[in-house]
Scaffold this motif. Structure first.
Motif, PDB file in Angstrom:
ATOM      1  N   ILE A   1      19.808  54.202  79.130  1.00 46.07           N
ATOM      2  CA  ILE A   1      20.765  53.135  79.463  1.00 46.07           C
ATOM      3  C   ILE A   1      22.165  53.720  79.611  1.00 46.07           C
ATOM      4  CG2 ILE A   1      21.881  51.055  78.567  1.00 46.07           C
ATOM      5  CD1 ILE A   1      19.196  50.272  77.358  1.00 46.07           C
ATOM      6  N   ALA A   2      22.528  54.602  78.648  1.00 44.80           N
ATOM      7  CA  ALA A   2      23.844  55.223  78.728  1.00 44.80           C
ATOM      8  C   ALA A   2      23.992  56.050  80.002  1.00 44.80           C
ATOM      9  CB  ALA A   2      24.086  56.097  77.500  1.00 44.80           C
ATOM     10  N   SER A   3      22.904  56.789  80.372  1.00 44.48           N
ATOM     11  CA  SER A   3      22.948  57.581  81.599  1.00 44.48           C
ATOM     12  C   SER A   3      23.093  56.696  82.824  1.00 44.48           C
ATOM     13  CB  SER A   3      21.687  58.441  81.702  1.00 44.48           C
ATOM     14  OG  SER A   3      21.666  59.136  82.922  1.00 44.48           O
ATOM     15  N   ASP A   4      22.324  55.564  82.853  1.00 47.06           N
ATOM     16  CA  ASP A   4      22.423  54.645  83.993  1.00 47.06           C
ATOM     17  C   ASP A   4      23.815  54.040  84.087  1.00 47.06           C
ATOM     18  OD1 ASP A   4      19.818  55.209  84.500  1.00 47.06           O
ATOM     19  OD2 ASP A   4      19.016  53.403  83.558  1.00 47.06           O
ATOM     20  N   VAL A   5      24.377  53.666  82.925  1.00 48.16           N
ATOM     21  CA  VAL A   5      25.719  53.069  82.924  1.00 48.16           C
ATOM     22  C   VAL A   5      26.747  54.081  83.428  1.00 48.16           C
ATOM     23  CG1 VAL A   5      27.544  52.197  81.434  1.00 48.16           C
ATOM     24  CG2 VAL A   5      25.208  51.378  81.131  1.00 48.16           C
ATOM     25  N   ALA A   6      26.652  55.347  82.922  1.00 47.37           N
ATOM     26  CA  ALA A   6      27.601  56.372  83.355  1.00 47.37           C
ATOM     27  C   ALA A   6      27.459  56.669  84.847  1.00 47.37           C
ATOM     28  CB  ALA A   6      27.392  57.645  82.534  1.00 47.37           C
TER      29      ALA A   6
ATOM     30  N   LEU B   1      24.135  45.736  83.562  1.00 45.86           N
ATOM     31  CA  LEU B   1      24.271  46.777  82.546  1.00 45.86           C
ATOM     32  C   LEU B   1      25.548  46.667  81.721  1.00 45.86           C
ATOM     33  CD1 LEU B   1      23.092  49.893  84.607  1.00 45.86           C
ATOM     34  CD2 LEU B   1      21.768  48.564  82.966  1.00 45.86           C
ATOM     35  N   GLU B   2      26.451  45.769  82.077  1.00 47.22           N
ATOM     36  CA  GLU B   2      27.746  45.708  81.386  1.00 47.22           C
ATOM     37  C   GLU B   2      27.616  45.472  79.883  1.00 47.22           C
ATOM     38  OE1 GLU B   2      32.076  43.423  81.756  1.00 47.22           O
ATOM     39  OE2 GLU B   2      30.351  42.764  82.957  1.00 47.22           O
ATOM     40  N   PRO B   3      26.685  44.593  79.389  1.00 47.08           N
ATOM     41  CA  PRO B   3      26.602  44.382  77.928  1.00 47.08           C
ATOM     42  C   PRO B   3      26.268  45.654  77.149  1.00 47.08           C
ATOM     43  CG  PRO B   3      25.470  42.618  79.098  1.00 47.08           C
ATOM     44  CD  PRO B   3      25.811  43.646  80.119  1.00 47.08           C
ATOM     45  N   GLN B   4      25.572  46.636  77.763  1.00 48.40           N
ATOM     46  CA  GLN B   4      25.210  47.860  77.057  1.00 48.40           C
ATOM     47  C   GLN B   4      26.243  48.973  77.238  1.00 48.40           C
ATOM     48  OE1 GLN B   4      22.800  46.438  79.143  1.00 48.40           O
ATOM     49  NE2 GLN B   4      21.518  45.491  77.579  1.00 48.40           N
ATOM     50  N   ALA B   5      27.311  48.730  77.968  1.00 46.10           N
ATOM     51  CA  ALA B   5      28.273  49.787  78.265  1.00 46.10           C
ATOM     52  C   ALA B   5      29.236  49.982  77.105  1.00 46.10           C
ATOM     53  CB  ALA B   5      29.054  49.461  79.547  1.00 46.10           C
ATOM     54  N   ALA B   6      29.664  51.255  76.918  1.00 39.78           N
ATOM     55  CA  ALA B   6      30.661  51.568  75.913  1.00 39.78           C
ATOM     56  C   ALA B   6      32.025  51.057  76.379  1.00 39.78           C
ATOM     57  CB  ALA B   6      30.711  53.075  75.676  1.00 39.78           C
ATOM     58  N   PRO B   7      32.964  50.828  75.438  1.00 37.51           N
ATOM     59  CA  PRO B   7      34.275  50.267  75.832  1.00 37.51           C
ATOM     60  C   PRO B   7      35.004  51.118  76.859  1.00 37.51           C
ATOM     61  CG  PRO B   7      33.953  50.112  73.464  1.00 37.51           C
ATOM     62  CD  PRO B   7      32.828  50.903  73.977  1.00 37.51           C
ATOM     63  N   GLU B   8      35.010  52.478  76.679  1.00 37.19           N
ATOM     64  CA  GLU B   8      35.745  53.296  77.632  1.00 37.19           C
ATOM     65  C   GLU B   8      35.088  53.286  79.011  1.00 37.19           C
ATOM     66  OE1 GLU B   8      32.947  55.858  75.209  1.00 37.19           O
ATOM     67  OE2 GLU B   8      34.453  54.290  74.861  1.00 37.19           O
ATOM     68  N   ILE B   9      33.740  53.256  79.049  1.00 33.42           N
ATOM     69  CA  ILE B   9      33.038  53.170  80.335  1.00 33.42           C
ATOM     70  C   ILE B   9      33.318  51.824  80.997  1.00 33.42           C
ATOM     71  CG2 ILE B   9      30.771  53.180  81.432  1.00 33.42           C
ATOM     72  CD1 ILE B   9      31.584  55.904  80.534  1.00 33.42           C
ATOM     73  N   LYS B  10      33.292  50.772  80.182  1.00 31.97           N
ATOM     74  CA  LYS B  10      33.535  49.437  80.723  1.00 31.97           C
ATOM     75  C   LYS B  10      34.945  49.365  81.336  1.00 31.97           C
ATOM     76  CE  LYS B  10      31.984  46.065  78.307  1.00 31.97           C
ATOM     77  NZ  LYS B  10      31.823  45.053  77.245  1.00 31.97           N
ATOM     78  N   GLU B  11      35.930  49.961  80.658  1.00 31.67           N
ATOM     79  CA  GLU B  11      37.298  49.943  81.169  1.00 31.67           C
ATOM     80  C   GLU B  11      37.388  50.681  82.502  1.00 31.67           C
ATOM     81  OE1 GLU B  11      41.788  51.326  79.701  1.00 31.67           O
ATOM     82  OE2 GLU B  11      40.036  51.514  78.370  1.00 31.67           O
TER      83      GLU B  11
ATOM     84  N   ALA C   1      11.357  57.286  71.446  1.00 33.35           N
ATOM     85  CA  ALA C   1      11.392  56.344  72.563  1.00 33.35           C
ATOM     86  C   ALA C   1      12.659  55.492  72.522  1.00 33.35           C
ATOM     87  CB  ALA C   1      10.152  55.451  72.529  1.00 33.35           C
ATOM     88  N   GLU C   2      13.048  55.072  71.300  1.00 33.16           N
ATOM     89  CA  GLU C   2      14.272  54.287  71.176  1.00 33.16           C
ATOM     90  C   GLU C   2      15.489  55.118  71.563  1.00 33.16           C
ATOM     91  OE1 GLU C   2      16.778  51.130  70.514  1.00 33.16           O
ATOM     92  OE2 GLU C   2      14.609  51.223  70.761  1.00 33.16           O
ATOM     93  N   GLU C   3      15.507  56.381  71.112  1.00 31.11           N
ATOM     94  CA  GLU C   3      16.632  57.242  71.477  1.00 31.11           C
ATOM     95  C   GLU C   3      16.676  57.477  72.984  1.00 31.11           C
ATOM     96  OE1 GLU C   3      16.062  60.762  69.257  1.00 31.11           O
ATOM     97  OE2 GLU C   3      16.650  59.898  67.313  1.00 31.11           O
ATOM     98  N   GLN C   4      15.488  57.683  73.572  1.00 34.12           N
ATOM     99  CA  GLN C   4      15.453  57.906  75.013  1.00 34.12           C
ATOM    100  C   GLN C   4      15.868  56.657  75.778  1.00 34.12           C
ATOM    101  OE1 GLN C   4      11.474  59.240  75.734  1.00 34.12           O
ATOM    102  NE2 GLN C   4      11.855  61.338  75.019  1.00 34.12           N
ATOM    103  N   ARG C   5      15.460  55.474  75.247  1.00 33.94           N
ATOM    104  CA  ARG C   5      15.853  54.238  75.919  1.00 33.94           C
ATOM    105  C   ARG C   5      17.363  54.073  75.890  1.00 33.94           C
ATOM    106  NH1 ARG C   5      17.224  49.109  75.009  1.00 33.94           N
ATOM    107  NH2 ARG C   5      17.360  49.457  72.783  1.00 33.94           N
ATOM    108  N   VAL C   6      17.957  54.327  74.720  1.00 32.49           N
ATOM    109  CA  VAL C   6      19.410  54.208  74.610  1.00 32.49           C
ATOM    110  C   VAL C   6      20.103  55.246  75.500  1.00 32.49           C
ATOM    111  CG1 VAL C   6      21.353  54.430  73.029  1.00 32.49           C
ATOM    112  CG2 VAL C   6      19.286  53.238  72.292  1.00 32.49           C
ATOM    113  N   ALA C   7      19.552  56.495  75.483  1.00 34.06           N
ATOM    114  CA  ALA C   7      20.149  57.537  76.317  1.00 34.06           C
ATOM    115  C   ALA C   7      20.012  57.217  77.798  1.00 34.06           C
ATOM    116  CB  ALA C   7      19.494  58.884  76.003  1.00 34.06           C
TER     117      ALA C   7
END
Length: 853
Positions: A202-207, A239-249, A194-200
């Motif tokens: 969030i990453a999918s939503d951010v992307a 969602l910005e706090p959970q975004a990776a640096p390259e995605i944020k840029e 569940a934790e992995e899916q939550r992180v994934a």
């Protein structure tokens, strides 16, 4: 010499008769009066198992007991697992009695496996965790999850596993073996997943949001541009706090570009007043630019059409190559399967050399199969096993095996197994007899007659079963004849010039399904019916195919006419004409399902080329995708809110799930980047809802057993009053209390109602029952439950537990244990036991309920 010959018979007459050997009970009772050395010698000896078990249960602490329990530090001869278990129970008993210091024993013992077994048998629940914490080897802890001697040990070991990879590996190994351990590991894996899916997620939503912002930054400003950007920007702030640096840029760069587009638009609005004064001079330039743009668009469309044709040709070539490759692989698989079948046939006929040669041919063919399927690998493995087994059979004498087969066949006489299973077992034994009899010159006719007679007697119950199966096959043949008559009647009703083609297609789809439901049938009797059915189906299918061909020709004609309209210069006339073609398309009947969509796509492509509104259509399409996405998110949120509910609210909300699923499936297309994420999110929410329902049903089941035991308690209170001769008014009050409680319960577990009827019968006849036997029966049920759940037994029942275990060990020597070790079954047995004193019943009931928690 003559005198001695005469006297010898007299000596035999007056000789003292030999004494009979002591019985098992006598030898066990003699241990109570024996010395400690005699008891130790008996425990270590090789005498009868029951006597050794009783001797081990009487040993005091010392080298002998610890050696038998596996706690000795030095090398010791191997001990049977049954005797080792009894010795460990004796050590646990001495620890509970204070005769052995547990801490000292743990410090002096290196065999952690034996120490864990002893700690699990102790009444003090602290001992087992103490031993478990002393294990610092992760591999050892993982092995205890699988190989632990008790469920409690395996559960504690599972609770100490934290490595995700190890948890995943253990989850596969304990599936179907230990439900409690599987539940613990499954819960840990679910938390990690569940934790992995939550992180994934969030990453999918951010992307996805970043991609949406980038697409927005490249769009031309329109009426919805600023509103869409505002919505995307608000989502990004969340969602910005959970975004990776390259995605944020990337996202920040896209936001800046969007703001630039808006700023440019505002600047254009400010300059529009000035440009209106110069509009007349630039009108000709704009018209020329428009014409050039149209010509450029036409060239792009033509280039796109050429590229699409080239892509289609390339795809067709790839599909053809793939089909040829699959055909070659299928041929190789069929050849290997045929060789395996021939080898199995040779083995059944006893030709080992021929089977071995075919096996080598299989080995030569296997490299031609790129990926050997699991079923084919299983067949090869089974062939190797049979081949090896047949070779071993020829190395040993078959006479002992014939005697073993005779005994197994005689044991099946009067068996309670189902006829199909019994027939399979008889067939297997007969096949084994044929196998061992092949190649034998001399065979005992007596053995064969004995085996044949036993097989005939054992097969008698199967004859009735297979007679019933034969009747069923005959009934299925009659039902198929009825289906055939209905099909013929339908074919006759549709023989006119204007048949109901939809009904014909439905019958061609549903009639074979109904036909297959009536199986099995006798092959000889059903063959003629099958041929007539196939002929009728073929005739209907032929007429339907002719209708499909006519419709296909008309639709292709409409497509050609639409292609011709693309050359017309008057776009208004072309649009009106294509609308008329669309109405004609609707009036044309259906074609084959695999051709319907491609034809429609080709026709729609021609129509879309005529309509000069591609850009607006694309905008509408994108808006539809976003609307569908919002509806999908709404459905996901509703399902997630339902998964967080419980009780009546959850049950009422579950009725909405089919409608939600139907709405979700009917949404249509959503943005491709969000499609899988939304689907997974929706399915996860529905899965959590189903899990909540399953948990509620498990609680309801446990509640039904709790109500059953409470009803049994009230009935036994009434029965005890009957046994004590209580006044009739008090008896009536107790009876009414039990009946009122039972009437208020809506659901009982399976078999519970019948058990309560038996409890009432024993309560009414309590005056004539053996009340001490009832108490002993309840105590044994408590002990059996405690043994099953690895719980300690109170000191007052330790002797009864040891006696029960020794009795069970004696019964299990050389035969299967047929006792029903199931807590639900114990609950039904508990209800059926007659009344005992209320205080004793309450104490025993509390012990019994602890085993169910």
């Amino acid at each position: 010499m003559r005198f001695m010959d005469l006297m010898q018979p007299l000596v035999y007459i007056f000789r003292r008769a030999p004494q009979s050997p002591p019985t098992l009970e006598t030898r066990v009772a003699a241990l109570d009066e024996g010395s400690s050395e005699m008891i130790a010698a008996t425990a270590l000896g090789d005498g009868e198992a029951a006597v050794r078990a009783a001797a081990i249960a009487k040993l005091s602490d010392g080298t002998t007991l610890r050696k038998l329990a596996g706690l000795s530090g030095g090398a010791s001869p191997p001990v049977s697992s049954n005797f080792e278990r009894i010795a460990q129970e004796r050590v646990a008993e001495l620890i509970d009695a204070g005769s052995i210091d547990f801490a000292g024993l743990r410090a002096s013992t290196q065999n952690t496996t034996a120490m864990l077994s002893v700690a699990g048998l102790c009444s003090n629940p602290v001992h087992l965790p103490e031993v478990m914490t002393s294990i610092d080897d992760p591999q050892r802890m993982a092995s205890l999850v699988i190989e632990g001697s008790s469920s409690r040990i395996r559960q504690l070991a599972a609770q100490n596993i934290e490595d995700p990879a190890e948890l995943t590996r253990l989850l596969k190994q304990v599936r179907g073996k230990d439900k409690s351990v599987y539940k613990i590991i499954k819960q840990k894996c679910d938390v990690l997943r569940a934790e992995e899916q939550r992180v994934a997620q969030i990453a999918s939503d951010v992307a996805a949001l970043c991609a949406s912002l980038e697409r927005q930054s490249h769009r031309v400003y329109d009426a919805l541009y600023e509103t869409s950007f505002k919505l995307f920007n608000e989502q990004w702030q969340t969602l910005e706090p959970q975004a990776a640096p390259e995605i944020k840029e990337r996202a920040l760069a896209a936001i800046d570009r969007c703001r630039e587009v808006i700023a440019r638009h505002m600047q254009q609005l400010a300059q529009r007043a000035e440009e209106e004064a110069q509009q007349a001079g630039r009108k000709a330039a704009r018209e020329q630019a428009t014409a050039l743009a149209e010509m450029d668009a036409q060239r792009r469309n033509e280039a796109a059409a050429v590229a699409a044709a080239e892509t289609a040709a390339l795809r067709e070539a790839e599909e053809k190559a793939r089909a040829e490759k699959l055909a070659a692989e299928a041929l190789a698989l069929r050849q290997v399967g045929g060789l395996i079948g021939k080898a199995n046939s040779a083995l059944r006929d006893g030709y080992t050399a021929r089977a071995a040669g075919l096996r080598r041919a299989v080995e030569e063919r296997l490299p031609t199969v790129p990926a050997v399927p699991a079923f084919l690998a299983s067949q090869v493995l089974k062939l190797d096993m049979k081949l090896h087994e047949l070779r071993e059979w020829k190395d040993y004498a078959v006479a002992p095996k014939r005697f073993e087969l005779i005994e197994e066949m005689e044991a099946l006489i009067g068996s309670t197994e189902t006829p199909k299973v019994l027939a399979d077992r008889i067939k297997r034994l007969q096949d084994e007899w044929k196998t061992i009899s092949k190649g034998i010159v001399s065979e005992s006719e007596a053995d064969w007659q004995r085996f044949h007679q036993a097989s005939q007697a054992a097969y008698q119950p199967c004859r009735e079963y297979f007679d019933a199966q034969a009747r069923l096959r005959q009934e299925n043949v009659e039902k198929r004849r009825i289906v055939l008559e209905r099909l013929r009647a339908f074919e006759s009703s549709q023989s006119g010039e204007h048949p109901d083609w939809r009904a014909v297609a439905a019958v061609l789809r549903e009639a074979p399904q109904e036909w297959r439901r009536y199986s099995p049938v006798d092959r000889a009797a059903g063959l003629a019916v099958q041929e007539e059915f196939d002929a009728s189906i073929d005739r209907l299918q032929g007429r339907l195919d002719s209708w499909y061909a006519h419709n296909l020709a008309e639709k292709k004609s409409l497509i050609q006419r639409a292609q011709h309209l693309r050359t017309k210069e008057d776009s208004g006339e072309a649009v009106d004409a294509v609308k008329r073609l669309q109405l004609q398309w609707k009036s044309v009947g259906a074609v084959q399902r695999d051709l319907e969509q491609p034809l429609w796509d080709e026709f729609r492509e021609q129509c879309d080329a005529i309509f000069q509104k591609r850009q607006q259509a694309h905008a509408d399409y994108a808006a539809g995708l976003e609307a569908n996405k919002r509806q999908a998110v709404t459905l996901c949120e509703e399902a997630e809110r339902l998964a967080a509910l419980s009780g009546t609210a959850l049950l009422e909300g579950v009725a909405k799930i089919p409608q939600w699923r139907a709405d979700f499936e009917a949404l249509g297309e959503v943005p491709r980047a969000d499609q899988r994420g939304l689907r997974d999110r929706f399915e996860r929410a529905l899965t959590r809802c189903q899990a909540q329902i399953l948990q509620m049903r498990a609680r309801d089941k446990e509640l039904s057993f709790t109500n059953l035991l409470e009803a049994a308690r009230l009935i036994q209170a009434y029965g005890w009053a009957v046994a004590q001769g209580v006044a009739s008014s008090d008896l009536e009050a107790l009876k009414q209390a039990a009946e009122v409680f039972i009437a208020g319960v809506q659901q009982w577990p399976k078999g519970g109602a019948q058990a309560l009827k038996e409890a009432w019968a024993k309560a009414h006849a309590a005056a004539g029952l053996d009340l001490p036997a009832n108490e002993t029966a309840l105590r044994k049920l408590c002990i059996r439950s405690e043994i099953l759940t690895d719980r300690p037994t109170p000191p007052e029942d330790q002797a009864l537990r040891r006696a029960y275990q020794v009795q069970r060990l004696v019964r299990s020597m050389g035969q299967r244990n047929e006792e029903n070790d199931d807590l639900d079954g114990f609950g039904l047995e508990w209800v059926r036991v007659g009344p005992i004193p209320a205080a004793t019943h309450e104490t025993l009931l509390a012990r019994f309920l602890r085993c169910r928690t």
